[in-house]
Design a protein around this motif. Structure first.
Motif: not given
Length: 1520
Positions: A618, A620, A631-635, A811, A813-816
């Motif tokens: 999670e 960010s 970087i947003r909520d990357v798992n 990737l 916009n900062g999410t996967i």
């Protein structure tokens, strides 16, 4: 009682009341014997305790030690003999006085104690103790009286005590001998620094420094000659001490900040509550919270811990402060004995009945007081400057240490320049202030004492004079602040980078300089006038107040001496205050920096027993708390040993993901768990200044086998063959002499060589050719590379490697957006499949989204500057030779061939080592070492400066100063005549006319002095401004005209230094030191002239002293000058290492090499410290010797007064002595000024060095091209040849071809085939070695460079931007309207980006465009080219930094917009030029093939091979 004890008179004043005065023997044998003994016995226990506490290993016994012990042994025996004599003499009658028993017994004990004490010193580094030396000095001084009494008694024929007298004489001789021996220092094997082992006398007079001064006089000193620092003042020790004290203070300060914030929040909420209803009150907490948040945003400025730095420094250095305080106090008190002694001497000269011995006593006292005063003062200075340098070192090291841990949020507030400033400017400011800190109390003490003594002389009329002085202070203060304001403007002058702008700015600056010069002139005038004015006013008031007041010699000259003392604290006070103010600004800056938040890596957890290599939970992260998360909520889970590719468009947050993992970003929520160590390859490769080998080893041990493997795998072997000295090749600052590809590969090799668990690779293949990329992927990154089995995270734009990776993460916009293996993602037909499709369309199977070696897109390191544009020229020879080796090794790419070629190259290298090394030093070894001038500055340099000032002005200046000196002598003579009146008239009948005449003339002479100083200074301000103007113009014009090769071999810093440092010296310091020197010199001459007028015999004293003086001066200046040079040479590496560190922080932190870098920095600072320290000691060494000469002048002058008392009156005596007293300081100052002038004139020498740099061809020649040229854009090469520097081989070896109007030509060839040299040839960055280039019928060599370069447009490989607005970057000369600019931006696909910025075209671009992505910079360069609309376009293609879609856009724009132009594209990727009209294949500087793409594909030549390698079968396979 004592009379009984000695059996003779103890004290009778009648003894002294005779021409042959003497002290009673009893007094000499009791009091004078017991003083030294008491001193010894009182202090001995403490000293022995101290020795016991600080003991080291026992050192070997030396001859000196033995000699001292033997002599003390003799003394012991003599004391025993004396006791025996007394006992034999004492036959029971009470004739022998008690004193004869007690003294020998006391001596027996004392000598035993001394023996023990000297023995105990074997356990100390310093064998000689200050305390024993003082004991011997006291013994000898106190013994003198008894010595002369006994001699007189014997001469009178009284032999009753003969045996006793003989014993005393022998003892006295031994005492003197031991004193002489204790002046020598004993060498110690453990330390080579003589200051540790110096004896007490040697260290207070700095004689231990003689050896360096001698060495420095014989030959210029080098770093090895300068002794190392004492452990106690090494940076490491200082910093650890400082940090201990800092921890506590900072804690308190942080608490205070929190209290302030809470208080503020409560106040605000209270204010709000007044206006709130009851029912709203519950939201109070929310309001407070909001308020605190707002405060945090706006209040970053004031919310930092304050007022802790000074306390910390005080705690760290209080011992030195205390010692220096005591010395200064002693000196200040002794200073006021001089006027009192002067008064006594004058009254002695006036009183014919006084005994002669009184005069001699006064003279000797004069000398002794002056001597002690000198020693106190110099040792005080020594301590103060030591304190200053220690503070500087501490601050520098702490700033460095802080830089390694500072959080990004805090770091963002400082540019690299500002951080370096903290280290250079602010540390220096604190150093200056700590050296002066005692003047705060000492000035007040001196002023108070002065005024009270003056009051005693002249009564209330003193207040008039002091009033004037006090009035002058604020005027001086106002002028000082005004001059400071002018100086600030100077600091902002340098940034803009165009000649016209520079000239405009310089004009303003010079105007300010002139104003500054005039303000300073008035300040000096007031300073000069104050003593004259004050004495005139005080004396006039004194006489006019009361007719009974008569000015006699005692009063006048004592007062003048006191006024001279008063002048110093009054002039220093404003200076101390301003420097305190400046330092307080610096302290605040340092407190903010050192108290800033550290990097918070709590969100990064390192666990060593964890089943995954990296796990994002999670997570960010953001770069800036005020902006939304990047970087947003990357798992994401990454398994050990996996190769994971991260792909995405430009700006999708790929690099940020890596930075988050390395702990470089601010955590919003979530965390990252990492197992094992990390190695990191950044996108912008960070290369240190050092050898290639050092860069790869990066502090690890060398393992030859592994090292060779890494070199081979990273494709560095071919480069080593070309680099001078192979892997020992020197790499310039920011890797200036390497191509982008080489930097990238070295950066990769560095990571590969470190044995880490996780490899974070940020697009390492962006700057290398396709085949090199393939080689690296296979040998290093891929499934069978060196790193197999390690966890690898690879960001890449190269699509064709993706099938071989374990997992792909897309990737956006900062999410996967997607993740999975290649096949699953393709099957999903999602985003990844879409991206793949577009790129497949654009390029054959082999997507070479890479650029070869030459892509230098990484050059935006530290201080990119205008001059660095043509990256080409830097790595010249390399590339030229590269072509040869590469063509060989490419034809058969087996690694055995590689090894063989390396072996061969090693063989040949050994044979030609010497020859080649020399040649290479000529050719490729960058000029690393800055040229250090040695020896004396040549006369021609002085002449150059004086000529620039204007000879006629110089004549006036000198004339004015000479008249001033003459008036000075006149006023002194007049005063002495005036005081003589007091004998003729006796107060009551003093005629008013006579009185007014005396006052009037004295005042007039004073005024003349002031006016001529003013005139001289105004002339000199004008002249020096004129000189700096001329020098700056010459320098600037010449640097702008210097050829490109000059900028490659000269680091930018060095050029900037000439403009900033050296020009500022010529502007500010040089004129001041020249002026002071002339005034000083004339002052000394006039003083000596006056003394000689009074007592002509004095010449005999002056001549030997003058000779000694010049000798000392010669020795000193040679040493000091060289030490000053060493100081500046050792200082710049500290700053450059610091700025290097700041720019490579992420790499250093990722590899966890902070300790190593700290150590390196400490060593650097220590090296600089030892030079500074040595320089300070050299100043003290000189000052002690000069003050001795000054003190001797005073001594001899006073002796003359005593010897010739019959012919001289008191007023002459006063007149001579008050001037002699003044000479000590002036002498000291003269030598200081001489060396200042010498040091500062070096600036002129260095500027001159660059004024003489040879120029490139003229900008405009008589032959102008026809208007509208080139209208067609036809280019012909006729047997064109080119070489980089005269000593190197040809790179273009006779090129002949025609390019028709509007033809599109692609140029291809392996690295170093000469592609980029073609651009240099067209722009005449390099001049032809043979043949010619003709554009539209005009030979380009026949016209001026500006005419040529204005008509060609280039889109360079590395986008170079200047700091300034976007608009200025696109159109520096304001030739275009806004519409045209917007049109160009639209075509370059930047319109939406620029329109989205708050200020649009006025958007500030930071240095080198750091606030734009590389892709955006590239597009800006395209827009710049679109605006120029010239007939010929040269594209040095660099699309590595751009993703495939953007690349496609650029290509289309160019095809459409430049269709009417002749275009030459230097291609690194074949698909971009397959639609050209012609293709030119270069190899080894010759054209191998030239024709349409189709023809070349049919011939099976080199082009056909390249195309096959890139997977291009026919022209259409790449159709866009």
């Amino acid at each position: 009682m004592l009379e009984k004890f000695c059996n003779s008179t103890f004290w009778n004043s009648s003894f002294l009341d005779s021409p042959e005065a003497d002290l009673p023997l009893c007094f000499e044998q009791t009091v004078l014997v017991w003083i030294p003994l008491g001193f010894l016995w009182l202090l001995a226990p403490w000293q022995l305790l101290h020795v016991y506490r600080t003991k080291i290993n026992r050192s070997s016994i030396t001859k000196l030690y033995l000699a001292k012990q033997v002599l003390v042994g003799f003394l012991l025996i003599l004391a025993a003999i004396e006791l025996a004599l007394v006992l034999t003499e004492d036959s029971g009658q009470a004739t022998v006085p008690a004193i004869r028993y007690t003294n020998p017994s006391l001596y027996l004990g004392t000598w035993l104690l001394v023996l023990l004490f000297q023995h105990s010193r074997l356990w100390c580094v310093q064998k000689d103790s200050w305390f024993l030396s003082l004991f011997w000095i006291l013994s000898v001084l106190c013994g003198i009286f008894q010595f002369q009494t006994l001699i007189r008694t014997l001469l009178k024929g009284n032999n009753s005590n003969l045996a006793y007298s003989c014993l005393f004489f022998i003892c006295y001789a031994l005492n003197v001998l031991i004193l002489i021996l204790s002046a020598f220092s004993e060498k110690d094997d453990s330390s080579n620094n003589p200051s540790f082992t110096a004896s007490f006398l040697s260290s207070i007079t700095f004689s231990w420094y003689d050896s360096i001064v001698l060495k420095g006089y014989k030959q210029p000193l080098t770093l090895e000659d300068v002794w190392d620092l004492d452990e106690k003042i090494k940076t490491k020790t200082l910093v650890s001490k400082f940090e201990k004290c800092m921890a506590g203070e900072l804690q308190k300060a942080r608490k205070a900040v929190q209290r302030r914030q809470r208080g503020r929040a409560q106040e605000n909420s209270r204010d709000r509550l007044h206006g709130l209803n009851k029912n709203q009150s519950r939201s109070q907490d929310i309001l407070v919270l909001e308020d605190v948040k707002k405060k945090e945003k706006s209040g970053t400025t004031e919310n930092f811990p304050k007022a802790w730095l000074v306390k910390t420094l005080f705690k760290t250095f209080y011992v030195i402060l205390l010692k220096s305080f005591l010395l200064k106090l002693m000196h200040d008190l002794l200073m006021f004995l001089n006027p009192q002694l002067l008064k006594l001497l004058i009254s002695f000269a006036n009183n014919r009945d006084a005994y002669v011995w009184v005069g001699y006593l006064y003279s000797v006292l004069f000398f002794v007081v002056a001597l002690i005063q000198s020693l106190c003062l110099q040792n005080y200075f020594q301590l103060c400057f030591m304190l200053g340098t220690s503070v500087r070192a501490t601050i520098m090291a702490s700033v460095y240490k802080k830089a390694l841990t500072l959080s990004n949020q805090s770091r963002k507030q400082y540019t690299i320049g500002e951080t370096v400033n903290l280290m250079s400017v602010d540390a220096q400011k604190l150093m200056d202030v700590t050296s002066f800190i005692h003047l705060l109390w000492s000035n007040i003490l001196q002023i108070t004492l002065c005024i009270s003594f003056l009051w005693a002389e002249l009564g209330p009329s003193v207040l008039a004079g002091v009033g004037v002085m006090v009035l002058l202070i604020p005027i001086n203060g106002i002028l000082a602040t005004k001059s400071r304001a002018v100086q600030i403007l100077k600091y902002f002058a340098w940034e803009p980078s165009f000649k016209k702008q520079v000239h405009e700015l310089r004009k303003k600056e010079l105007k300010n300089l002139l104003t500054l010069g005039q303000i300073q002139t008035i300040m000096i005038f007031l300073l000069h006038l104050s003593p004259i004015l004050v004495s005139v006013i005080t004396f006039s008031v004194y006489i006019l107040v009361n007719s009974n007041n008569v000015l006699d010699a005692e009063k006048a000259f004592t007062s003048i001496t006191l006024f001279n003392i008063l002048r110093f604290p009054l002039s220093m006070f404003p200076m101390v205050i301003t420097s305190m103010l400046q330092a307080s600004v610096s302290t605040e800056r340092l407190e903010k920096y050192l108290g800033g938040d550290d990097l918070d890596t709590s969100a990064i957890r390192h666990e060593y027993n964890f089943d995954k290599a990296v796990q994002f939970s999670e997570a960010s992260f953001t770069w800036d708390r005020d902006l939304e998360a990047t970087i947003r909520d990357v798992n994401l889970d990454i398994m050990p040993g996996q190769l994971v590719a991260v792909v995405g468009t430009v700006g999708s947050g790929k690099s940020s993901l890596m930075s988050a993992m390395l702990g470089e970003m601010e955590n919003v929520h979530g965390h990252i768990t990492i197992k094992g160590t990390i190695a990191y390859v950044p996108q912008q490769s960070w290369i240190q200044n050092g050898t290639l080998k050092d860069n790869i080893l990066f502090g690890s041990e060398l393992d030859e086998k592994k090292y060779q493997q890494v070199l081979e795998a990273c494709a560095l072997l071919p480069d080593l063959e070309v680099l001078p000295g192979g892997d020992l090749a020197e790499i310039g600052e920011k890797g200036i002499n390497l191509s982008g590809g080489q930097k990238q590969r070295i950066s990769l090799a560095r990571a590969t060589y470190q044995n880490s668990d996780i490899y974070v690779l940020d697009d390492p293949l962006s700057a290398v050719d396709a085949h090199v990329g393939k080689h690296i992927f296979n040998k290093v990154l891929g499934p069978n590379g060196l790193l197999k089995g390690k966890t690898r995270l690879l960001i890449t734009h190269s699509i064709h490697f993706l099938p071989q990776v374990d997992e792909i993460v897309v990737l956006g916009n900062g999410t996967i957006l997607e993740k999975g293996s290649y096949s699953t993602l393709l099957a999903k037909k999602g985003l990844f499949a879409k991206i793949l499709k577009t790129s497949k369309k654009q390029m054959g199977l082999e997507g070479e989204a890479t650029v070869n070696e030459d892509s230098e897109e990484d050059d935006c390191g530290l201080m990119p500057s205008v001059e660095e544009i043509p990256e080409e020229v830097a790595s010249l020879t390399m590339r030229r030779e590269n072509s040869l080796h590469r063509t060989l090794s490419h034809s058969s790419r087996s690694s055995s061939r590689h090894r063989k070629s390396l072996k061969n190259s090693l063989k040949t290298r050994n044979v030609n080592t010497l020859k080649e090394e020399e040649e290479l030093v000529k050719g490729q070894k960058l000029i690393k070492k800055e040229f250090i001038q040695t020896g004396k500055v040549k006369l021609s340099v002085y002449l150059k400066y004086l000529r620039a000032m204007g000879l006629c002005l110089i004549f006036f200046i000198i004339l004015a100063y000479v008249i001033n000196a003459v008036a000075y002598i006149g006023s002194n003579l007049w005063l002495s005549a005036w005081t003589n009146d007091s004998k003729t008239y006796n107060g009551t009948n003093y005629p008013a006319s006579q009185r007014d005449l005396r006052v009037g003339v004295y005042g007039a002479l004073g005024l003349v002095q002031g006016v001529f100083v003013l005139l001289g200074n105004l002339c000199s301000a004008r002249a020096s401004t004129h000189a700096s103007n001329i020098l700056h113009k010459q320098l600037l014009t010449n640097i702008f005209r210097a050829p490109m090769s000059f900028f490659d071999t000269t680091p930018t810093g060095r050029i900037v230094n000439r403009f900033a440092g050296d020009i500022s010296t010529v502007d500010d310091t040089l004129p001041l030191s020249l002026r002071s020197w002339i005034l000083c010199f004339l002052g000394i001459i006039s003083t000596l002239v006056m003394i000689c007028m009074a007592t002509p015999i004095f010449i005999t004293v002056i001549i030997p002293l003058g000779i000694i003086y010049t000798f000392v001066q010669m020795f000193y200046v040679a040493t000091s000058r060289q030490l000053k040079r060493l100081d500046s040479v050792t200082r710049s590496p500290i700053y450059s290492h610091f700025s290097e560190t700041v720019s490579g922080l992420s790499v250093i932190r990722a590899f966890e090499h902070q300790q190593r870098f700290l150590k390196h920095n400490e060593v650097g600072i220590d090296t600089n410290q030892k030079c500074v320290f040595s320089w300070i000691v050299s100043n003290r060494w000189l000052a002690v010797r000069l003050e001795l000469i000054g003190n001797l002048i005073v001594f001899f002058a006073s002796m003359m007064m005593v010897i010739y008392r019959d012919t001289l009156s008191g007023d002459t005596a006063g007149f001579v002595l008050s001037n002699a007293l003044n000479i000590t300081q002036t002498l000291n100052w003269l030598v200081r000024m001489t060396s200042e002038v010498e040091t500062n004139i070096v600036a002129v020498e260095r500027i001159n060095e660059y004024i003489k740099v040879e120029n490139e061809a003229p900008w405009v020649t008589d032959k102008r091209p026809p208007p509208g040229w080139p209208s067609k854009g036809e280019i012909q090469f006729n047997n064109y040849q080119l070489r980089y520097r005269p000593e190197l081989d040809l790179i273009l070896k006779g090129i002949t071809c025609d390019i028709k109007s509007m033809e599109k030509v692609g140029v291809v060839g392996r690295t170093g085939a000469g592609k980029s040299s073609l651009t240099n040839a067209l722009f005449r960055i390099l001049e032809a070695a043979g043949g010619q280039i003709i554009i539209d019928g005009v030979d380009i060599a026949s016209i001026g460079l500006h005419d040529l370069r204005e008509k060609l447009t280039i889109i360079p490989q590395d986008p170079i931007l200047f700091s300034g607005s976007l608009r200025m970057n696109l159109d520096p000369f304001n030739n275009h309207s806004d519409e045209e600019i917007w049109k160009a931006l639209e075509l370059a696909h930047l319109k939406s980006f620029v329109a989205g910025l708050q200020v649009g075209l006025s958007h500030k671009v930071t240095e080198a465009g750091d606030n734009l992505s590389i892709g955006q910079r590239q597009l800006l360069c395209l827009a710049r080219a679109l605006l120029r609309k010239s007939k010929i376009l040269i594209m040095d293609e660099a699309t590595a930094a751009v993703d495939i879609e953007t690349d496609h856009l650029i290509q289309t724009t160019i095809q459409k917009e430049f269709s009417h132009c002749t275009t030459i594209t230097i291609a690194h990727r074949l698909h971009t030029i397959m639609d050209s009209d012609k293709i030119m294949v270069l190899d080894n500087g010759k054209i191998v093939e030239y024709g349409t793409p189709n023809e070349l594909l049919k011939n099976s030549g080199p082009f056909c091979l390249m195309a096959k390698e890139a997977g291009i079968e026919n022209v259409n396979s790449t159709s866009l």
